[in-house]
Design an enzyme around this catalytic site. Structure first.
Site, PDB file in Angstrom:
ATOM      1  N   ASN A 121       0.531   0.232   6.017  1.00  0.00           N
ATOM      2  CA  ASN A 121       0.932  -0.736   4.864  1.00  0.00           C
ATOM      3  C   ASN A 121       1.909  -1.893   5.592  1.00  0.00           C
ATOM      4  OD1 ASN A 121       2.348  -1.902   2.595  1.00  0.00           O
ATOM      5  ND2 ASN A 121       4.071  -0.589   2.664  1.00  0.00           N
ATOM      6  N   GLY A 122       1.641  -3.184   5.214  1.00  0.00           N
ATOM      7  CA  GLY A 122       2.096  -4.237   5.835  1.00  0.00           C
ATOM      8  C   GLY A 122       1.092  -5.271   6.307  1.00  0.00           C
TER       9      GLY A 122
ATOM     10  N   HIS B 195       8.903 -32.569 -24.821  1.00  0.00           N
ATOM     11  CA  HIS B 195       8.535 -33.356 -23.407  1.00  0.00           C
ATOM     12  C   HIS B 195       7.146 -32.945 -22.759  1.00  0.00           C
ATOM     13  CE1 HIS B 195      12.589 -35.078 -23.420  1.00  0.00           C
ATOM     14  NE2 HIS B 195      13.000 -34.278 -23.647  1.00  0.00           N
TER      15      HIS B 195
ATOM     16  N   ARG C  87       1.902   1.015  -6.077  1.00  0.00           N
ATOM     17  CA  ARG C  87       1.956   0.206  -4.890  1.00  0.00           C
ATOM     18  C   ARG C  87       0.587  -0.696  -4.777  1.00  0.00           C
ATOM     19  NH1 ARG C  87       6.663   1.126  -1.846  1.00  0.00           N
ATOM     20  NH2 ARG C  87       5.683   0.007  -0.102  1.00  0.00           N
TER      21      ARG C  87
ATOM     22  N   CYS D 133       0.731  -1.253  -0.046  1.00  0.00           N
ATOM     23  CA  CYS D 133      -0.119  -0.339   0.031  1.00  0.00           C
ATOM     24  C   CYS D 133       0.842   1.264   0.147  1.00  0.00           C
ATOM     25  CB  CYS D 133      -0.830   0.181   1.165  1.00  0.00           C
ATOM     26  SG  CYS D 133      -1.768  -1.488   1.289  1.00  0.00           S
TER      27      CYS D 133
ATOM     28  N   LYS E 261       3.419  -3.330  -7.671  1.00  0.00           N
ATOM     29  CA  LYS E 261       4.714  -2.971  -8.031  1.00  0.00           C
ATOM     30  C   LYS E 261       5.597  -3.545  -7.133  1.00  0.00           C
ATOM     31  CE  LYS E 261       7.844  -0.641 -11.056  1.00  0.00           C
ATOM     32  NZ  LYS E 261       7.825  -1.945 -12.058  1.00  0.00           N
TER      33      LYS E 261
ATOM     34  N   LYS F 125       5.541 -10.765 -19.296  1.00  0.00           N
ATOM     35  CA  LYS F 125       4.951  -9.368 -19.837  1.00  0.00           C
ATOM     36  C   LYS F 125       3.595  -9.563 -20.272  1.00  0.00           C
ATOM     37  CE  LYS F 125       7.020  -7.373 -17.779  1.00  0.00           C
ATOM     38  NZ  LYS F 125       7.996  -7.497 -16.889  1.00  0.00           N
TER      39      LYS F 125
ATOM     40  N   TRP G  42      -3.511  -2.128  -1.526  1.00  0.00           N
ATOM     41  CA  TRP G  42      -3.572  -3.351  -2.120  1.00  0.00           C
ATOM     42  C   TRP G  42      -3.896  -4.494  -0.932  1.00  0.00           C
ATOM     43  CZ3 TRP G  42      -1.260  -8.146  -1.627  1.00  0.00           C
ATOM     44  CH2 TRP G  42      -1.253  -8.718  -3.079  1.00  0.00           C
TER      45      TRP G  42
ATOM     46  N   GLU H  84       1.098 -10.669 -17.465  1.00  0.00           N
ATOM     47  CA  GLU H  84       0.795  -9.647 -16.647  1.00  0.00           C
ATOM     48  C   GLU H  84      -0.247  -8.570 -17.237  1.00  0.00           C
ATOM     49  OE1 GLU H  84       4.529  -8.479 -13.918  1.00  0.00           O
ATOM     50  OE2 GLU H  84       4.928  -8.237 -15.908  1.00  0.00           O
TER      51      GLU H  84
ATOM     52  N   GLU I   2      10.496 -13.838 -19.524  1.00  0.00           N
ATOM     53  CA  GLU I   2      10.340 -12.468 -19.426  1.00  0.00           C
ATOM     54  C   GLU I   2       9.315 -12.100 -20.409  1.00  0.00           C
ATOM     55  OE1 GLU I   2      10.569 -10.829 -16.882  1.00  0.00           O
ATOM     56  OE2 GLU I   2      10.241  -8.685 -17.733  1.00  0.00           O
TER      57      GLU I   2
HETATM   58  C1  G6P Z   1       6.316  -7.484  -8.286  1.00  0.00           C
HETATM   59  C2  G6P Z   1       6.519  -6.885  -9.806  1.00  0.00           C
HETATM   60  C3  G6P Z   1       7.412  -7.203 -10.418  1.00  0.00           C
HETATM   61  C4  G6P Z   1       8.953  -7.433  -9.878  1.00  0.00           C
HETATM   62  C5  G6P Z   1       8.745  -8.340  -8.758  1.00  0.00           C
HETATM   63  C6  G6P Z   1      10.061  -8.467  -7.821  1.00  0.00           C
HETATM   64  O1  G6P Z   1       5.959  -8.744  -8.635  1.00  0.00           O
HETATM   65  O2  G6P Z   1       5.089  -6.712 -10.006  1.00  0.00           O
HETATM   66  O3  G6P Z   1       7.362  -6.220 -11.483  1.00  0.00           O
HETATM   67  O4  G6P Z   1       9.498  -7.986 -10.783  1.00  0.00           O
HETATM   68  O5  G6P Z   1       7.693  -7.738  -7.773  1.00  0.00           O
HETATM   69  O6  G6P Z   1      10.240  -6.877  -7.448  1.00  0.00           O
HETATM   70  P1  G6P Z   1      11.689  -6.378  -7.073  1.00  0.00           P
HETATM   71  O7  G6P Z   1      11.119  -4.891  -6.649  1.00  0.00           O
HETATM   72  O8  G6P Z   1      12.328  -7.081  -5.920  1.00  0.00           O
HETATM   73  O9  G6P Z   1      12.411  -6.478  -8.215  1.00  0.00           O
END
Ligand code: G6P
Length: 607
Positions: free
Chosen positions: A98-99, A504, A27, A2, A602, A485, A74, A488, A481
């Site tokens: 937050n937490g 496999h 966040r 949050c 994020k 993307k 969040w 997501e 990756e």
């Molecule tokens: C979340 C974000 C990702 C990120 C991951 C790790 O899932 O949405 O984009 O890669 O956390 O975050 P960090 O800040 O540790 O790279």
């Protein structure tokens, strides 16, 4: 996860609180709220949905004031709803958090037995009641918060106001980020510096257990033992423009296009005379690298993918065994650590709960040093690590990570090359790696010219339900990756496989409705990859290939996108860029919320 903002000022600051929340929306964004405090009580507005919904409510209600707290959520405990949105109120007290408070259930029982009523499903409400009870017992707001945090188990960053002391905001942090900002005649609190950049560039990064008293003309910090302490004031070099979207439709697109600069910034001052400067990793780096006999890499999400690429580089260039692991798994197994193993965390935010917990665990496990690759100075992971290499991606706002990933690759390449040099890497290969890095910003500029072609290509994906990404070697994690993307932000189910695994299992999924995306660098595995892709074609699969221009691919593909030629270090970065663009354009065509995709956040500061 949050976002928190708090301000004590002489002027009406409700717009600054809401503006701050908008910068923190990455966040979490399922609900938002503001509480303004005055001697006659607390006025609060809350809205399910985005910060813009809260903004509309503020206009409607005309809420204003000179001291207040604000929050974008969040959800962890309790569904996203107005009733669960922060700030929470208990009598004259209001709290944002937050937490996660792990012992909220027994605290709830204790408070219920005393007649306190709970209206939300959140763990946060216990904090509001505990502070209210302590203040009613005769304590100042500062003392009441200091008293309350002693009862909390878990992770928190909180900001608290009370109509009994209507000019004060009290903040506290443990296991979740909180910074204080210094202004002229007004002072601030926030989850990160971006929220406050329009107001100040002078910050105090609070330490674990700190409690801070924010008044319009003073800011006092108390450590975990309650003693007043002087924390260093740091000047941020970011300006407010760094978090503006500018002419771009989305932050993600802006951040994709910022990659040449972000990579150049990450290289700046790190290479001289064709050599990586060893001291960029820390003062003892020379000796620590020489002693390194193995590397354990730990990270989450996109950062984990960067770690998977680095594993190939470290073993190829330095001949040192390397494993890469997801932090949430690592922290709950019993890792066996051999002498001379370096522990390497990769994190954009520096606050990811699992990565941080893994790092703390690693400190008890006999690693010879902790090294962090991180994008946020003063973050918890940076502070806990002996060696640090900062990526200089600048603020990344889009939830889907782009420039943070490519700058992590650059930082990890610097490290792999330098570790390689310490371990006797061939001089010409080392020099070639360094040259590739120096040339990389220009190569990314070239690659970004594919934007229009990929926008058109995206149309073939917009109506798909599934997609399969394939790669080999360092391009297996690049494929991972690319799949991440796409899933997501477009919500298309996407999976990545090492192409050699195709037969496999995943080959069973391939038919003429399944798009298969292959990334094809010019490396020693190219012929093997080509045979794997023939298997896809033989089953009627639609192949989309992103191919280094020097590869004679000879493929019967639905589409071939030609990428600029790149060597072993540059290629994973170059190949990532079209995959970012593809995910972006597909998401736009599908009309999803590109920068704030559903259910994600994020910075994942809870387990
Ligand atoms: C979340 C974000 C990702 C990120 C991951 C790790 O899932 O949405 O984009 O890669 O956390 O975050 P960090 O800040 O540790 O790279």
């Amino acid at each position: 996860m949050c976002g928190i903002v708090g301000i004590s000022a002489q002027r009406n600051i409700v717009h600054h609180l809401i503006q701050g929340l908008a910068s923190l929306e990455y966040r979490g964004y399922d609900s938002a709220g503001v509480a303004m405090v005055a001697a006659d009580g607390i006025a609060r507005i809350r809205a399910k949905g985005k910060v813009r919904d809260l903004q509309a409510l503020q206009v409607e209600t005309g809420l204003d004031g000179h001291c207040g707290i604000a929050h974008t959520r969040w959800a962890t405990h309790g569904v996203p709803s107005e009733i669960n949105a922060h700030p929470h109120v208990s009598g004259h007290v209001s709290v944002v958090h937050n937490g996660i408070i792990e012992n909220h259930a027994p605290l709830r029982e204790e408070l219920r037995a005393e007649g306190y009523e709970f209206v939300s499903q959140t763990d946060t409400e216990v904090i509001a009641h505990l502070v209210e009870r302590a203040q009613r017992g005769g304590l100042s707001l500062l003392q009441a918060v200091q008293d309350t945090v002693k009862r909390l188990h878990g992770a928190y960053a909180i900001a608290v106001v009370s109509s009994r002391e209507p000019d004060v905001v009290i903040g506290a942090r443990y296991g979740a980020p909180l910074i204080a900002g210094l202004g002229e005649g007004e002072q601030y609190l926030a989850s990160d510096v971006h929220a406050l950049l329009p107001l100040t560039r002078r910050f105090i990064y609070l330490e674990e257990g700190d409690v801070v008293e924010v008044r319009r003309d003073s800011l006092r910090v108390f450590d975990v033992g309650g003693a007043e302490v002087q924390r260093e004031v740091k000047e941020s070099h970011f300006n407010a423009d760094a978090v503006e979207r500018g002419e771009f439709a989305h932050y993600m697109l802006k951040e994709i296009h910022e990659q040449p600069q972000a990579v150049a910034d990450t290289l700046e001052g790190r290479i001289a005379g064709g050599k990586v400067l060893t001291q960029i990793f820390g003062v003892d780096a020379e000796q620590l690298l020489a002693q390194t006999r193995a590397v354990h890499i730990i990270a989450c999400g996109t950062s984990y993918h960067a770690g998977l690429v680095a594993r190939y580089w470290i073993e190829q260039l330095a001949g040192v065994p390397c494993t890469t692991e997801i932090a949430s798994e690592y922290r709950y197994r019993d890792p066996v650590v051999q002498d001379g193993t370096l522990f390497l965390t990769i994190s954009q935010s520096g606050e990811t709960a699992d990565t941080l917990a893994a790092l703390k665990l690693a400190k008890e496990k006999g690693y010879h040093a902790q090294f962090a690759v991180c994008n946020v100075p003063e973050s918890s992971i940076v502070r806990e690590s002996k060696l640090v290499l900062m990526t200089r991606a600048g603020p990344e706002i889009g939830v889907a990570s782009t420039k943070a990933f490519t700058t992590q690759l650059v930082a990890l390449a610097l490290f792999a090359l330098e570790l390689g040099r310490a371990k006797g890497l061939d001089g010409e290969r080392y020099a070639d790696g360094v040259r590739q890095l120096e040339h990389l910003p220009a190569l990314i500029v070239e690659t970004l010219k594919l934007d229009d072609e990929i926008r058109e290509l995206a149309e073939a994906f917009a109506s798909k339900q599934d997609a399969l990404f394939l790669g080999r070697g360092t391009h297996w994690p690049v494929a991972m990756e690319g799949a991440l993307k796409l899933k997501e932000i477009s919500y298309i189910h996407a999976e990545a496989y090492a192409a050699g695994e195709l037969k496999h299992g995943p080959l069973a999924l391939v038919d003429d409705s399944m798009p298969v995306i292959a990334v094809m660098p010019n490396d020693r595995l190219i012929d093997k990859l080509k045979s794997n892709l023939e298997e896809v074609r033989a089953r009627g699969g639609k192949l989309y290939a992103f191919v280094d221009e020097t590869v004679a691919h000879g493929l019967d593909a639905a589409r071939v996108v030609v990428l600029p030629a790149a060597g072993e270090i540059a290629a994973p970065v170059v190949s990532t860029i079209p995959l970012q663009l593809l995910a972006y354009h597909v998401a736009v065509l599908r009309g999803t919320d590109v920068d704030q995709p559903r259910n994600l956040a994020k910075s994942v500061t809870v387990e």
